[in-house]
Design a protein around this motif. Structure first.
Motif, PDB file in Angstrom:
ATOM      1  N   TRP A 181       5.936  -1.146  -1.063  1.00  0.00           N
ATOM      2  CA  TRP A 181       4.845  -0.902  -0.109  1.00  0.00           C
ATOM      3  C   TRP A 181       3.609  -1.721  -0.507  1.00  0.00           C
ATOM      4  O   TRP A 181       2.961  -2.360   0.327  1.00  0.00           O
ATOM      5  CB  TRP A 181       4.517   0.601  -0.093  1.00  0.00           C
ATOM      6  N   ILE A 182       3.294  -1.707  -1.794  1.00  0.00           N
ATOM      7  CA  ILE A 182       2.133  -2.465  -2.287  1.00  0.00           C
ATOM      8  C   ILE A 182       2.364  -3.967  -2.107  1.00  0.00           C
ATOM      9  O   ILE A 182       1.469  -4.693  -1.672  1.00  0.00           O
ATOM     10  CB  ILE A 182       1.865  -2.122  -3.772  1.00  0.00           C
ATOM     11  N   GLU A 183       3.573  -4.420  -2.425  1.00  0.00           N
ATOM     12  CA  GLU A 183       3.872  -5.857  -2.296  1.00  0.00           C
ATOM     13  C   GLU A 183       3.711  -6.332  -0.849  1.00  0.00           C
ATOM     14  O   GLU A 183       3.228  -7.437  -0.611  1.00  0.00           O
ATOM     15  CB  GLU A 183       5.301  -6.136  -2.785  1.00  0.00           C
ATOM     16  N   GLN A 184       4.082  -5.484   0.098  1.00  0.00           N
ATOM     17  CA  GLN A 184       3.947  -5.865   1.504  1.00  0.00           C
ATOM     18  C   GLN A 184       2.483  -5.953   1.928  1.00  0.00           C
ATOM     19  O   GLN A 184       2.079  -6.858   2.637  1.00  0.00           O
ATOM     20  CB  GLN A 184       4.659  -4.857   2.404  1.00  0.00           C
ATOM     21  N   ARG A 185       1.696  -4.995   1.500  1.00  0.00           N
ATOM     22  CA  ARG A 185       0.307  -4.920   1.966  1.00  0.00           C
ATOM     23  C   ARG A 185      -0.658  -5.805   1.177  1.00  0.00           C
ATOM     24  O   ARG A 185      -1.739  -6.118   1.644  1.00  0.00           O
ATOM     25  CB  ARG A 185      -0.165  -3.480   1.951  1.00  0.00           C
ATOM     26  N   PHE A 186      -0.294  -6.156  -0.033  1.00  0.00           N
ATOM     27  CA  PHE A 186      -1.179  -6.942  -0.888  1.00  0.00           C
ATOM     28  C   PHE A 186      -0.466  -8.217  -1.352  1.00  0.00           C
ATOM     29  O   PHE A 186      -0.613  -8.628  -2.503  1.00  0.00           O
ATOM     30  CB  PHE A 186      -1.638  -6.104  -2.084  1.00  0.00           C
ATOM     31  N   ALA A 187       0.291  -8.819  -0.457  1.00  0.00           N
ATOM     32  CA  ALA A 187       1.110  -9.983  -0.804  1.00  0.00           C
ATOM     33  C   ALA A 187       0.273 -11.151  -1.319  1.00  0.00           C
ATOM     34  O   ALA A 187       0.737 -11.929  -2.148  1.00  0.00           O
ATOM     35  CB  ALA A 187       1.926 -10.417   0.407  1.00  0.00           C
ATOM     36  N   LEU A 226      -0.364  -6.498 -11.598  1.00  0.00           N
ATOM     37  CA  LEU A 226      -0.239  -5.068 -11.892  1.00  0.00           C
ATOM     38  C   LEU A 226       1.217  -4.621 -11.769  1.00  0.00           C
ATOM     39  O   LEU A 226       1.749  -3.949 -12.662  1.00  0.00           O
ATOM     40  CB  LEU A 226      -1.115  -4.251 -10.931  1.00  0.00           C
ATOM     41  N   LEU A 227       1.870  -5.004 -10.684  1.00  0.00           N
ATOM     42  CA  LEU A 227       3.263  -4.585 -10.476  1.00  0.00           C
ATOM     43  C   LEU A 227       4.178  -5.173 -11.546  1.00  0.00           C
ATOM     44  O   LEU A 227       5.087  -4.495 -12.027  1.00  0.00           O
ATOM     45  CB  LEU A 227       3.731  -4.972  -9.075  1.00  0.00           C
TER      46      LEU A 227
END
Ligand SMILES: [Fe+2]
Length: 105
Positions: free
Chosen positions: A15-21, A29-30
Protein backbone atom coordinates in the motif's frame (compact mmCIF):
# COMPACT_ATOMS: atom_id res chain seq x y z
CA UNK A 1 7.61 -15.61 12.30
CA UNK A 2 7.61 -15.40 8.49
CA UNK A 3 3.83 -15.48 8.00
CA UNK A 4 3.07 -12.19 9.79
CA UNK A 5 5.97 -10.54 7.98
CA UNK A 6 4.68 -11.73 4.60
CA UNK A 7 1.21 -10.39 5.42
CA UNK A 8 2.65 -7.06 6.49
CA UNK A 9 4.87 -6.79 3.42
CA UNK A 10 2.13 -7.82 0.98
CA UNK A 11 -0.56 -5.58 2.44
CA UNK A 12 0.88 -2.63 4.36
CA UNK A 13 4.18 -2.21 2.55
CA UNK A 14 2.55 -2.71 -0.85
CA UNK A 15 0.00 0.00 0.00
CA UNK A 16 2.82 2.39 0.91
CA UNK A 17 4.80 1.51 -2.22
CA UNK A 18 1.80 2.35 -4.39
CA UNK A 19 1.06 5.68 -2.76
CA UNK A 20 4.63 6.86 -2.21
CA UNK A 21 6.29 5.40 -5.31
CA UNK A 22 8.26 8.60 -5.97
CA UNK A 23 9.43 9.08 -2.39
CA UNK A 24 12.98 7.83 -1.87
CA UNK A 25 12.70 8.07 1.92
CA UNK A 26 9.60 5.81 1.89
CA UNK A 27 11.49 3.27 -0.23
CA UNK A 28 14.46 3.42 2.15
CA UNK A 29 12.14 2.93 5.11
CA UNK A 30 10.53 -0.15 3.55
CA UNK A 31 13.94 -1.59 2.67
CA UNK A 32 15.05 -1.14 6.26
CA UNK A 33 11.88 -2.72 7.67
CA UNK A 34 12.16 -5.69 5.29
CA UNK A 35 15.79 -6.15 6.28
CA UNK A 36 14.81 -6.13 9.96
CA UNK A 37 12.16 -8.76 9.20
CA UNK A 38 14.84 -10.93 7.65
CA UNK A 39 17.19 -10.42 10.60
CA UNK A 40 14.48 -11.34 13.12
CA UNK A 41 13.52 -14.44 11.12
CA UNK A 42 17.14 -15.63 11.08
CA UNK A 43 17.45 -14.97 14.80
CA UNK A 44 14.18 -16.86 15.42
CA UNK A 45 15.53 -19.82 13.45
CA UNK A 46 18.65 -19.95 15.62
CA UNK A 47 16.52 -19.69 18.75
CA UNK A 48 14.23 -22.48 17.59
CA UNK A 49 17.19 -24.77 17.10
CA UNK A 50 18.73 -23.85 20.44
CA UNK A 51 15.43 -24.28 22.34
CA UNK A 52 14.86 -27.68 20.71
CA UNK A 53 18.28 -28.79 21.89
CA UNK A 54 17.61 -27.37 25.35
CA UNK A 55 14.27 -29.21 25.44
CA UNK A 56 16.04 -32.44 24.52
CA UNK A 57 18.34 -31.97 27.52
CA UNK A 58 21.37 -31.38 25.31
CA UNK A 59 24.09 -30.67 27.86
CA UNK A 60 26.08 -28.60 25.36
CA UNK A 61 23.46 -25.84 25.50
CA UNK A 62 24.31 -23.16 28.02
CA UNK A 63 21.20 -21.87 29.80
CA UNK A 64 22.75 -18.44 30.33
CA UNK A 65 23.54 -18.16 26.64
CA UNK A 66 19.97 -19.20 25.86
CA UNK A 67 18.63 -16.48 28.16
CA UNK A 68 20.92 -13.91 26.59
CA UNK A 69 19.77 -14.89 23.09
CA UNK A 70 16.10 -14.76 24.10
CA UNK A 71 16.47 -11.28 25.63
CA UNK A 72 18.31 -10.08 22.53
CA UNK A 73 15.64 -11.48 20.23
CA UNK A 74 12.73 -9.91 22.08
CA UNK A 75 14.53 -6.59 22.41
CA UNK A 76 15.12 -6.55 18.64
CA UNK A 77 11.48 -7.46 17.87
CA UNK A 78 10.14 -4.80 20.28
CA UNK A 79 12.44 -2.17 18.77
CA UNK A 80 11.33 -3.08 15.25
CA UNK A 81 7.63 -2.94 16.12
CA UNK A 82 8.00 0.40 17.90
CA UNK A 83 9.93 1.96 14.99
CA UNK A 84 7.51 0.51 12.46
CA UNK A 85 4.46 1.83 14.29
CA UNK A 86 5.97 5.29 14.61
CA UNK A 87 6.85 5.43 10.90
CA UNK A 88 3.57 4.01 9.68
CA UNK A 89 1.63 6.45 11.85
CA UNK A 90 3.55 9.30 10.20
CA UNK A 91 2.79 7.94 6.73
CA UNK A 92 -0.92 7.64 7.51
CA UNK A 93 -1.06 11.19 8.85
CA UNK A 94 0.64 12.43 5.69
CA UNK A 95 -1.68 10.38 3.45
CA UNK A 96 -4.76 11.69 5.23
CA UNK A 97 -3.60 15.26 4.70
CA UNK A 98 -2.24 16.06 8.12
CA UNK A 99 1.16 17.37 8.98
CA UNK A 100 3.64 14.55 9.36
CA UNK A 101 5.47 14.68 12.65
CA UNK A 102 8.72 13.67 11.00
CA UNK A 103 10.09 12.48 7.69
CA UNK A 104 10.11 8.71 7.31
CA UNK A 105 13.77 8.31 8.17
FE1 LIG B 1 7.40 -5.46 10.76
Amino acid sequence: MRAPHVGEEQRVFAWIEQRFADDASARALLDRLKYEHCEDECFAEELTEMLARLGAADSTVNAETAGYMLRGFFTSVRRHISFEQECLRGILVQHLGGEPTAKFL
